[in-house]
Design an enzyme around this catalytic site. Structure first.
Site, PDB file in Angstrom:
ATOM      1  CE  LYS A   1      48.930  25.256  41.387  1.00  0.00           C
ATOM      2  NZ  LYS A   1      47.790  24.335  41.799  1.00  0.00           N
TER       3      LYS A   1
ATOM      4  CB  THR B   1      45.954  21.354  43.479  1.00  0.00           C
ATOM      5  OG1 THR B   1      44.875  20.583  43.678  1.00  0.00           O
ATOM      6  CG2 THR B   1      46.721  20.991  42.267  1.00  0.00           C
TER       7      THR B   1
END
Length: 405
Positions: free
Chosen positions: A178, A189
Site C-alpha cells: 500500500k 506511507t
C-alpha cells in the site's frame, strides 16, 4: 486516476500463510481496516524498515521482534501511531498482547504495523474489538481482500504473484503493498508484505529482502517524503517440499531471487502508478555515472523537482528545468559538455545545450504520453540507476490539504 494500473491479477495462495480482514471503524464505520496475517510455525521472517528518526511505535516494536519467532502480523489503517511517544509504544504492545491472547501465542511473536494519520493516539479498543473477527476470517485465499484492507489514500489495491518449478515442486511468491503519498522509502506511507512457501534461513532471507528492496521500494518516490511507518516484510513458510536454502547460491536460490525481485518491482511500481493525484508514470534513468550514488543523486534531483513535476503534469517539455536539476545534484566536477538528455527517444539536450535536431513538437509529443522516460547520459563512467516517480498535480495538493478532514 491510477496510471496504467488495473484490477489485481491472480494472487496465488502461499501454503502456510493466512490472511484475515475485519472492520474496526477507525476512520469510517464499516471500513475493513484491520488485517491479521498468520505465519506457519517455523517460518522465517525478514524485514526492512524506515530510517526516519521519528519512526512509529509499531516500527520500533517490529524491529525488535522480527529476528525471533514470528507467528502473527497485525496491521491497522487510519492511524499511524507515530509521534505518540511512550503511550504509543504501550498501545502497540497492548494490541499485540490482545491478539496473542486470542491466538494462544506469546506476545513477542506478534509484529504490529500501522498506517494513517500521524500524532493521534491509537484507538486500541476499536482494534481489539476487531481481532476475533479477523482471526475467524483467516484464509490462504484472502490476499486480494488484504490488499484492500491495508489501503489509505490508495485508489486501487496492489499485488503481484509469481510461481516457478524446481525439481518438480511448485514454489509461490505473492505480495501486496500500500502507498500513494508520503512516498520515498528509505529502508531499507508504504507497507509491503511478501510471502513464499520456500524454506529459507533467516539470514539469507534478510539479505534477499534488503537487496530486493534496494532495487524496487528504494527506487520509487512520489513526493520525497520518507514516512515514519515504512516497512516491508518477507515471510518464508517452508511448506514447499524442497531443501532449506542456507546460502545465496544455487539454482533454487536464483529462481527464488528472481521471483522475489519481480514481485517487489511490480508492487513498488504500482505504488507510483497510484501516486496521489498522479497523471504520469515517469522513469528517470541515469547512465554513465562514475558511481551509483551520483547516478542516484542526479535521478532524485530530477524526480523531486517541483518545477519538473509540474511541467510533467502540464505536458510541457521545459527541458531547461531538467538541466538545472542535474546541475544542482551535487556531483563533483561535473562536466556539462559531456551530458546528453533524452525525453523518450528524443534527444533534447546534447553537450550541455539544446540538441541541434530537437524541436518543441517532438518534446510535446513525448510529454503528452502517460508513461514518460527521462534519460540522462552523464558521460563519466559505467554506472547506471533507475528511479520511478510521478508528476505533481492539482489533485495531489487537494488530497493532502484535506487529508485529515
Amino acid at each position: 486516476m491510477a496510471v496504467g494500473l488495473g484490477p489485481l491479477s491472480t494472487l496465488h495462495p502461499v501454503p502456510g500463510f493466512e490472511l484475515g480482514i475485519a472492520s474496526a471503524g477507525i476512520k469510517r464505520p464499516g471500513r475493513k481496516d484491520v488485517v491479521v496475517m498468520r505465519c506457519a510455525e517455523g517460518s522465517s521472517v525478514a524485514g526492512v524498515f524506515t530510517l526516519n528518526a521519528f519512526c512509529a511505535a509499531p516500527v520500533i516494536l517490529a524491529k525488535k521482534r522480527v529476528s525471533g519467532s514470528v507467528r502473527y502480523l497485525l496491521t491497522n489503517t487510519g492511524n499511524a501511531n507515530a509521534g505518540t511517544g511512550e503511550p504509543g509504544l504501550q498501545n502497540a504492545m497492548r494490541t499485540c498482547a490482545s491478539l496473542a491472547s486470542l491466538a494462544g501465542v506469546d506476545e513477542s511473536e506478534v509484529l504490529p504495523f500501522s498506517t494513517g494519520v500521524i500524532g493521534e493516539p491509537l484507538p486500541v479498543e476499536k482494534i481489539e474489538g476487531a481481532l476475533q473477527a479477523a482471526l475467524d476470517n483467516l484464509s490462504e485465499n484472502n490476499w486480494a481482500d488484504a490488499a484492500t484492507g491495508i489501503m489509505t489514500t490508495d485508489t486501487l489495491p496492489k499485488g503481484a504473484s509469481r510461481q516457478f518449478t524446481h525439481e518438480g515442486v511448485t514454489v509461490t511468491v505473492t505480495g501486496i503493498s500500500k502507498g500513494a503519498g508520503m512516498i520515498k522509502p528509505n529502508m531499507a506511507t508504504m507497507l509491503g508484505y511478501i510471502a513464499t512457501d520456500a524454506k529459507v534461513a533467516q539470514g539469507v532471507l534478510q539479505d534477499l529482502l534488503r537487496d530486493a528492496a534496494n532495487k524496487s521500494f528504494n527506487r520509487i518516490t512520489i513526493d520525497g517524503d520518507t514516512s515514519t511507518n515504512d516497512c516491508c516484510m518477507l515471510i518464508a513458510t517452508g511448506k514447499a517440499a524442497l531443501p532449506e536454502i542456507t546460502q545465496a547460491s544455487g539454482a533454487l536460490f536464483a529462481a527464488l531471487k528472481q521471483a522475489v525481485f519481480e514481485v517487489c518491482m511490480e508492487v513498488a511500481q504500482a505504488i507510483v502508478r497510484d501516486g496521489e493525484g498522479a497523471t504520469k508514470f515517469v522513469t528517470v534513468q541515469v547512465n554513465g555515472g562514475a558511481t551509483h550514488q551520483e547516478c542516484l543523486d542526479v535521478g532524485y534531483a530530477v524526480a523531486h523537482s517541483p518545477l519538473i513535476k509540474t511541467a510533467l503534469f502540464a505536458s510541457d517539455p521545459n527541458w531547461g528545468r531538467i538541466l538545472a536539476a542535474v546541475g544542482r545534484a551535487g556531483v563533483a566536477q561535473l562536466d556539462v559538455s559531456k551530458i546528453d538528455v533524452f525525453l523518450g527517444d528524443v534527444c533534447i539536450a546534447s553537450k550541455g545545450c539544446r540538441a541541434a535536431s530537437y524541436t518543441e513538437e517532438q518534446g510535446a509529443a513525448v510529454m503528452a504520453e502517460e508513461e514518460i522516460t527521462i534519460r540522462i547520459e552523464l558521460g563519466r563512467g559505467t554506472c547506471s540507476e533507475t528511479i520511478w516517480t510521478t508528476d505533481l498535480s492539482h489533485e495531489y495538493v487537494k488530497i493532502n490539504a484535506e487529508y485529515r478532514t
